[in-house]
Design an enzyme around this catalytic site. Structure first.
Site, short mmCIF file in Angstrom:
data_model
loop_
_atom_site.label_atom_id
_atom_site.label_comp_id
_atom_site.label_asym_id
_atom_site.label_seq_id
_atom_site.Cartn_x
_atom_site.Cartn_y
_atom_site.Cartn_z
N CYS A 120 0.81 -1.23 0.00
CA CYS A 120 0.00 0.00 0.00
C CYS A 120 0.84 1.27 0.00
O CYS A 120 0.35 2.35 -0.33
CB CYS A 120 -0.93 0.01 1.20
SG CYS A 120 -1.93 -1.45 1.31
N HIS A 259 -2.86 6.86 2.59
CA HIS A 259 -3.33 5.56 2.10
C HIS A 259 -4.71 5.29 2.70
O HIS A 259 -4.96 5.58 3.87
CB HIS A 259 -2.36 4.45 2.49
CG HIS A 259 -2.94 3.10 2.18
ND1 HIS A 259 -3.46 2.81 0.94
CD2 HIS A 259 -3.16 2.00 2.95
CE1 HIS A 259 -3.94 1.59 0.96
NE2 HIS A 259 -3.78 1.08 2.15
N ASN A 289 -9.93 -0.19 -0.21
CA ASN A 289 -8.46 -0.16 -0.16
C ASN A 289 -7.91 -0.74 -1.45
O ASN A 289 -8.07 -1.93 -1.72
CB ASN A 289 -8.01 -0.98 1.06
CG ASN A 289 -6.50 -1.07 1.19
OD1 ASN A 289 -5.76 -0.69 0.29
ND2 ASN A 289 -6.03 -1.59 2.32
N1 ACO Z 1 -18.64 -8.68 8.44
C1 ACO Z 1 -19.08 -8.94 9.68
N2 ACO Z 1 -18.28 -9.26 10.70
C2 ACO Z 1 -16.96 -9.33 10.45
C3 ACO Z 1 -16.43 -9.07 9.17
C4 ACO Z 1 -17.32 -8.76 8.16
N3 ACO Z 1 -16.91 -8.50 6.89
N4 ACO Z 1 -15.09 -9.19 9.24
C5 ACO Z 1 -14.78 -9.51 10.51
N5 ACO Z 1 -15.91 -9.60 11.25
C6 ACO Z 1 -16.04 -9.92 12.65
C7 ACO Z 1 -14.89 -10.77 13.16
O1 ACO Z 1 -15.13 -12.13 12.89
C8 ACO Z 1 -14.92 -10.46 14.64
O2 ACO Z 1 -15.93 -11.23 15.23
P1 ACO Z 1 -15.70 -11.92 16.67
O3 ACO Z 1 -15.49 -10.76 17.60
O4 ACO Z 1 -16.97 -12.67 16.88
O5 ACO Z 1 -14.48 -12.76 16.50
C9 ACO Z 1 -15.38 -9.01 14.69
O6 ACO Z 1 -15.97 -8.72 13.41
C10 ACO Z 1 -14.23 -8.00 14.94
O7 ACO Z 1 -13.12 -8.36 14.12
P2 ACO Z 1 -11.81 -7.50 14.13
O8 ACO Z 1 -10.85 -8.08 13.13
O9 ACO Z 1 -11.32 -7.31 15.53
O10 ACO Z 1 -12.38 -6.10 13.60
P3 ACO Z 1 -11.66 -4.72 13.50
O11 ACO Z 1 -12.45 -3.72 14.23
O12 ACO Z 1 -10.19 -4.79 13.79
O13 ACO Z 1 -11.82 -4.37 11.96
C11 ACO Z 1 -10.50 -4.40 9.95
C12 ACO Z 1 -11.25 -5.24 11.00
C13 ACO Z 1 -11.52 -3.59 9.21
C14 ACO Z 1 -9.79 -5.35 9.01
C15 ACO Z 1 -9.48 -3.46 10.64
O14 ACO Z 1 -8.74 -4.20 11.57
C16 ACO Z 1 -8.56 -2.80 9.67
O15 ACO Z 1 -8.94 -1.95 8.88
N6 ACO Z 1 -7.25 -3.11 9.76
C17 ACO Z 1 -6.23 -2.47 8.96
C18 ACO Z 1 -6.14 -3.08 7.61
C19 ACO Z 1 -5.00 -2.45 6.87
O16 ACO Z 1 -4.71 -1.31 7.09
N7 ACO Z 1 -4.31 -3.19 6.02
C20 ACO Z 1 -3.08 -2.66 5.45
C21 ACO Z 1 -3.11 -2.40 4.08
S1 ACO Z 1 -3.57 -3.75 3.07
C22 ACO Z 1 -2.17 -4.11 2.07
O17 ACO Z 1 -1.06 -3.77 2.34
C23 ACO Z 1 -2.46 -4.99 0.87
#
Ligand code: ACO
Length: 332
Positions: A120, A259, A289
């Site tokens: 990214c 980003h 993203n």
């Molecule tokens: N729909 C519904 N529920 C979901 C979904 C979905 N699509 N995805 C995950 N959940 C659930 C999980 O199973 C979890 O349930 P549980 O508590 O029963 O286990 C709950 O939601 C919370 O999951 P988390 O992973 O803790 O959610 P979080 O608030 O951290 O959000 C996210 C997840 C959106 C991925 C966030 O962590 C994020 O944006 N992270 C950064 C991603 C990023 O910046 N990546 C870098 C760039 S990508 C690259 O380099 C290619």
């Protein structure tokens, strides 16, 4: 020639372009594919829809369209290009470089070509790399493209990741400028966090076999919440470093082009830099993203919408798999 106090040429962005595939995939569409909801995706990420490349569209096809728009905007002929750097984690093939396919399509016969892998943060890395080549006088111009077809490495059975990503391309042409241009830049990495975000199979560690395919190891894997915790800090630190190098304060920034990984990361970044939200550019709602294409298209759209004017101070700030991060301050 236009040189700064260190006796190197000033380098600026003299043209930009973008290309977004036609197909729109909404959160409602995703509700039919995995166990998710528009409400969860919107509140947790800020994403409403994303673009998906057509089956026949590879990364170089998207890149060429963005590149042609950037060259037209810059008034530079492809035949006069001296360097092409492509930032992508979804190349057409493992080799040759996607940059070479793009060179062929553009007819940029004179250009040196290579790809970089900085996920990214790839577009900002590519800008900083191109700047070095031009400032030293080795090349007189460069085309950089941030481009991804992330839909090709997305596991459409994994709700943790498939709701986040989209496809697109953004390009910039760099050349010496008389005033302004890139004032400072910074690249950082932390390989101890490499496991957080990867595409495990298909390389020399796990060459593709029936087993790697059965285990879905040819799809992107991410520990999202761990990445989230690190993202805000590394982006804020990178911003402070480049501002300090340029002799500027946060209050001097007219617009941040970050980003676009998650709206919550961007709002936390704004807070940490003590910037009002209207000084941060967002396009995540419409495109998700797009990895290296996010910063690239956001820059292009911000210019088109009149959010960046001559003399403005613009901060590009990105992080991604590696972990790696990159920032630069540009006087427009
Ligand atoms: N729909 C519904 N529920 C979901 C979904 C979905 N699509 N995805 C995950 N959940 C659930 C999980 O199973 C979890 O349930 P549980 O508590 O029963 O286990 C709950 O939601 C919370 O999951 P988390 O992973 O803790 O959610 P979080 O608030 O951290 O959000 C996210 C997840 C959106 C991925 C966030 O962590 C994020 O944006 N992270 C950064 C991603 C990023 O910046 N990546 C870098 C760039 S990508 C690259 O380099 C290619």
């Amino acid at each position: 020639m236009f040189k700064d106090k260190n006796d190197v040429r000033r380098v600026g962005i003299i043209g930009v372009g973008e290309y977004l595939p036609k197909k729109v995939l909404t959160n409602a569409d995703l509700e039919k594919i995995v166990e998710t909801s528009d409400e969860w995706i919107t509140t947790r990420t800020g994403i409403k829809e994303r673009r998906i490349a057509a089956k026949e569209e590879a990364v170089s096809d998207l890149a060429v369209k963005a590149a042609q728009a950037a060259l037209a905007d810059a008034g530079v002929l492809a035949a006069d290009l001296e360097l092409i750097i492509i930032a992508t984690i979804t190349p057409d093939m493992q080799f040759p470089s996607t940059a070479c396919f793009i060179q062929k399509s553009l007819g940029a016969k004179k250009a040196a070509c290579f790809d970089i892998s900085a996920a990214c943060a790839g577009f900002v890395h590519a800008i900083v790399i191109a700047q070095q080549f031009i400032s030293t006088g080795l090349y007189k111009n460069a085309l950089v493209v941030g481009v991804e077809v992330l839909s090709s490495i997305t596991d459409w059975q994994d709700r943790n990741t498939c709701v986040l990503f989209g496809d697109g391309a953004g390009a910039a042409v760099l050349a010496p400028v008389k005033s302004g241009g890139i004032l400072s830049s910074y690249l950082g990495s932390d390989g101890t966090q490499a496991e957080l975000l990867m595409l495990p199979a298909g390389g020399s560690r796990y060459p593709t076999t029936h087993e790697t395919v059965d285990k879905r190891m040819h799809y992107l894997k991410m520990q999202g919440n761990e990445v989230f915790k690190l993202a805000v800090n590394v982006m804020a630190d990178a911003a402070q470093i480049v501002l300090k190098k340029a002799g500027l304060e946060c209050s001097d920034i007219d617009l941040v082009i970050p980003h676009q990984a998650n709206i919550r990361i961007l709002l936390a970044l704004a807070k940490k830099l003590n910037l009002p939200e209207d000084k941060v550019y967002f396009n995540i709602e419409k495109y998700g993203n797009m990895s290296s294409a996010s910063t690239a298209t956001a820059l292009c759209q911000a210019i088109r919408e009149g959010r960046i004017k001559k003399g403005d101070i613009v901060l590009l700030d990105a992080f991604g798999a590696g972990l790696v991060w990159a920032a630069c301050v540009i006087e427009w």
